[in-house]
Design a protein around this motif. Sequence first.
Motif, PDB file in Angstrom:
ATOM      1  N   PHE A   1      25.180  45.201  49.193  1.00  0.00           N
ATOM      2  CA  PHE A   1      25.833  45.101  47.894  1.00  0.00           C
ATOM      3  C   PHE A   1      24.810  44.830  46.799  1.00  0.00           C
TER       4      PHE A   1
ATOM      5  N   ALA B   1      30.214  45.435  41.854  1.00  0.00           N
ATOM      6  CA  ALA B   1      29.095  45.630  42.777  1.00  0.00           C
ATOM      7  C   ALA B   1      29.235  46.957  43.510  1.00  0.00           C
TER       8      ALA B   1
ATOM      9  N   LYS C   1      24.856  44.763  42.060  1.00  0.00           N
ATOM     10  CA  LYS C   1      25.295  45.355  40.793  1.00  0.00           C
ATOM     11  C   LYS C   1      24.428  46.567  40.497  1.00  0.00           C
TER      12      LYS C   1
ATOM     13  N   HIS D   1      28.262  49.265  46.778  1.00  0.00           N
ATOM     14  CA  HIS D   1      27.960  48.969  48.173  1.00  0.00           C
ATOM     15  C   HIS D   1      27.540  50.259  48.870  1.00  0.00           C
TER      16      HIS D   1
ATOM     17  N   ASN E   1      34.946  41.076  41.865  1.00  0.00           N
ATOM     18  CA  ASN E   1      33.658  41.674  41.503  1.00  0.00           C
ATOM     19  C   ASN E   1      33.043  42.466  42.651  1.00  0.00           C
ATOM     20  N   GLY E   2      33.307  42.045  43.882  1.00  0.00           N
ATOM     21  CA  GLY E   2      32.772  42.758  45.040  1.00  0.00           C
ATOM     22  C   GLY E   2      33.311  44.168  45.167  1.00  0.00           C
TER      23      GLY E   2
ATOM     24  N   LEU F   1      37.544  43.788  50.362  1.00  0.00           N
ATOM     25  CA  LEU F   1      36.865  43.927  49.078  1.00  0.00           C
ATOM     26  C   LEU F   1      37.868  43.744  47.947  1.00  0.00           C
TER      27      LEU F   1
ATOM     28  N   ARG G   1      43.190  46.905  44.404  1.00  0.00           N
ATOM     29  CA  ARG G   1      42.413  45.897  45.108  1.00  0.00           C
ATOM     30  C   ARG G   1      43.369  44.842  45.639  1.00  0.00           C
TER      31      ARG G   1
END
Length: 140
Positions: free
Chosen positions: A62, A98, A64, A100, A93-94, A90, A49
């Motif tokens: 998006f 989460a 959870k 998508h 947490n995204g 991204l 990331r």
Amino acid sequence: MSSMKKRMIKGMVRWSVLPADCILNSCIINIYKEGDYIPPHIDHHDFVRPFCIFMSKGNIIFGKEIYFVGLSEFRGSVTIPLPVGSVLILKGNGADLAKHYIPRVPWHKVLVTLRRMDHSKIPYGFQSDLELEELRLYEL
């Protein structure tokens, strides 16, 4: 890597959109026909990331928890409308918690995802691009 993808990566690093220590070395180009969609998912953690998605006009959803609504339709917590030429970064947490998804597209769409493989997961014989590896931020 093609010169167009290199230019995109160079611009994002030089203008601090992406950190210089996260030069992207993997590219997926998805071409969708009318009615295609991307089901809810979290990108694999073999990819470092942040990573980025370039997409033509459309929504990304998006949550959870993303709930099944009907045939190829889901509902999440947040819908982000993206205009033509958008870049979505991204991380945190995204990217990690989460899910998508891209809802069914009403027209042809191209989605380009640029990511970096974790160093321990790089395939045998992979040659990194020195031109990209030596990028630095612009000094302002």
